[in-house]
Design an enzyme around this catalytic site. Structure first.
Site, PDB file in Angstrom:
ATOM      1  N   ARG A 243      35.682  35.203  34.453  1.00 48.12           N
ATOM      2  CA  ARG A 243      36.687  34.861  35.457  1.00 48.12           C
ATOM      3  C   ARG A 243      36.635  35.689  36.742  1.00 48.12           C
ATOM      4  O   ARG A 243      37.501  35.542  37.593  1.00 48.12           O
ATOM      5  CB  ARG A 243      38.109  34.914  34.874  1.00 48.12           C
ATOM      6  CG  ARG A 243      38.284  34.017  33.672  1.00 48.12           C
ATOM      7  CD  ARG A 243      39.706  33.793  33.246  1.00 48.12           C
ATOM      8  NE  ARG A 243      40.493  35.001  33.099  1.00 48.12           N
ATOM      9  CZ  ARG A 243      41.793  34.994  32.853  1.00 48.12           C
ATOM     10  NH1 ARG A 243      42.441  33.863  32.731  1.00 48.12           N
ATOM     11  NH2 ARG A 243      42.465  36.114  32.724  1.00 48.12           N
ATOM     12  N   ASP A 244      35.621  36.536  36.923  1.00 49.00           N
ATOM     13  CA  ASP A 244      35.534  37.303  38.168  1.00 49.00           C
ATOM     14  C   ASP A 244      34.095  37.727  38.455  1.00 49.00           C
ATOM     15  O   ASP A 244      33.816  38.893  38.734  1.00 49.00           O
ATOM     16  CB  ASP A 244      36.455  38.524  38.113  1.00 49.00           C
ATOM     17  CG  ASP A 244      36.746  39.104  39.499  1.00 49.00           C
ATOM     18  OD1 ASP A 244      36.613  38.371  40.504  1.00 49.00           O
ATOM     19  OD2 ASP A 244      37.111  40.287  39.582  1.00 49.00           O
ATOM     20  N   ILE A 245      33.182  36.760  38.410  1.00 49.76           N
ATOM     21  CA  ILE A 245      31.788  37.068  38.719  1.00 49.76           C
ATOM     22  C   ILE A 245      31.633  37.167  40.229  1.00 49.76           C
ATOM     23  O   ILE A 245      31.983  36.247  40.964  1.00 49.76           O
ATOM     24  CB  ILE A 245      30.839  36.009  38.122  1.00 49.76           C
ATOM     25  CG1 ILE A 245      30.945  36.029  36.593  1.00 49.76           C
ATOM     26  CG2 ILE A 245      29.401  36.259  38.585  1.00 49.76           C
ATOM     27  CD1 ILE A 245      30.132  34.974  35.887  1.00 49.76           C
TER      28      ILE A 245
ATOM     29  N   ASN B  36      30.584  43.143  40.513  1.00 47.10           N
ATOM     30  CA  ASN B  36      30.648  43.182  39.059  1.00 47.10           C
ATOM     31  C   ASN B  36      29.289  42.986  38.394  1.00 47.10           C
ATOM     32  O   ASN B  36      29.216  42.698  37.205  1.00 47.10           O
ATOM     33  CB  ASN B  36      31.651  42.154  38.537  1.00 47.10           C
ATOM     34  CG  ASN B  36      33.074  42.554  38.836  1.00 47.10           C
ATOM     35  OD1 ASN B  36      33.349  43.721  39.116  1.00 47.10           O
ATOM     36  ND2 ASN B  36      33.979  41.600  38.796  1.00 47.10           N
TER      37      ASN B  36
END
Length: 173
Positions: free
Chosen positions: A10-12, A16
């Site tokens: 949910r946060d690529i 990250n």
């Protein structure tokens, strides 16, 4: 591998992804590693663990269904990570994230509409690369790659100088 475990990140985004290897200066031998699983959830629990109106993630890389502004697209699932991978590739290729506006709120609204604008300089990129990334960044989750494995297959086909499966499908239509 994360999706095979039933987890969506949910946060690529570029921040990250870490490069690991014996010599970080030698890019040829580095392996990318996905980090920061603070927003990651089991796919079947993704929406049950957050408020319906909460937009979790980074607006500049967010999939439309994650914004909370596109209920017609359904709940975020693995396709949101495919969008994130496309956003990561877009940023690496163009130097800018796919959704970039003056404010975070405006970026969030842009992400909900998923209006991807390739910069003019990107015309120099191979057609196949743009097609692969654009497929990842489709607004509707069902129009994106069905899995990270299928995305990887098209990337391997590009490296081997074969047309991506997505282009073969488009050209046949």
């Amino acid at each position: 591998a994360v999706h095979a475990l039933g987890i969506i990140h949910r946060d690529i985004k570029p921040d990250n992804v870490l490069l690991a290897g014996p010599d970080a200066a030698d890019w040829n031998h580095c392996v990318p590693k996905l980090a920061d699983f603070g927003l990651a959830r089991p796919a079947e629990l993704s929406q049950q663990l957050t408020q319906d109106t909460a937009a979790l993630g980074t607006p500049a890389y967010m999939a439309p269904e994650q914004t909370g502004l596109a209920a017609e697209l359904g709940e975020p699932g693995p396709a949101a990570d495919i969008h994130g991978l496309g956003g990561l590739a877009f940023a690496l290729l163009t130097g800018s994230p796919p959704h970039q506006a003056a404010t975070s709120t405006a970026s969030l609204q842009q992400a909900a509409r998923s209006e991807i604008t390739w910069p003019a300089a990107s015309r120099r990129l191979p057609r196949d690369v743009r097609a692969i990334v654009s497929k990842c960044l489709e607004r509707e989750p069902a129009r994106r790659y069905a899995s990270a494995a299928l995305l990887a297959e098209d990337l391997h086909r590009f490296v081997e100088a074969l047309p991506p499966q997505i282009l073969l499908i488009i050209d046949e239509a």
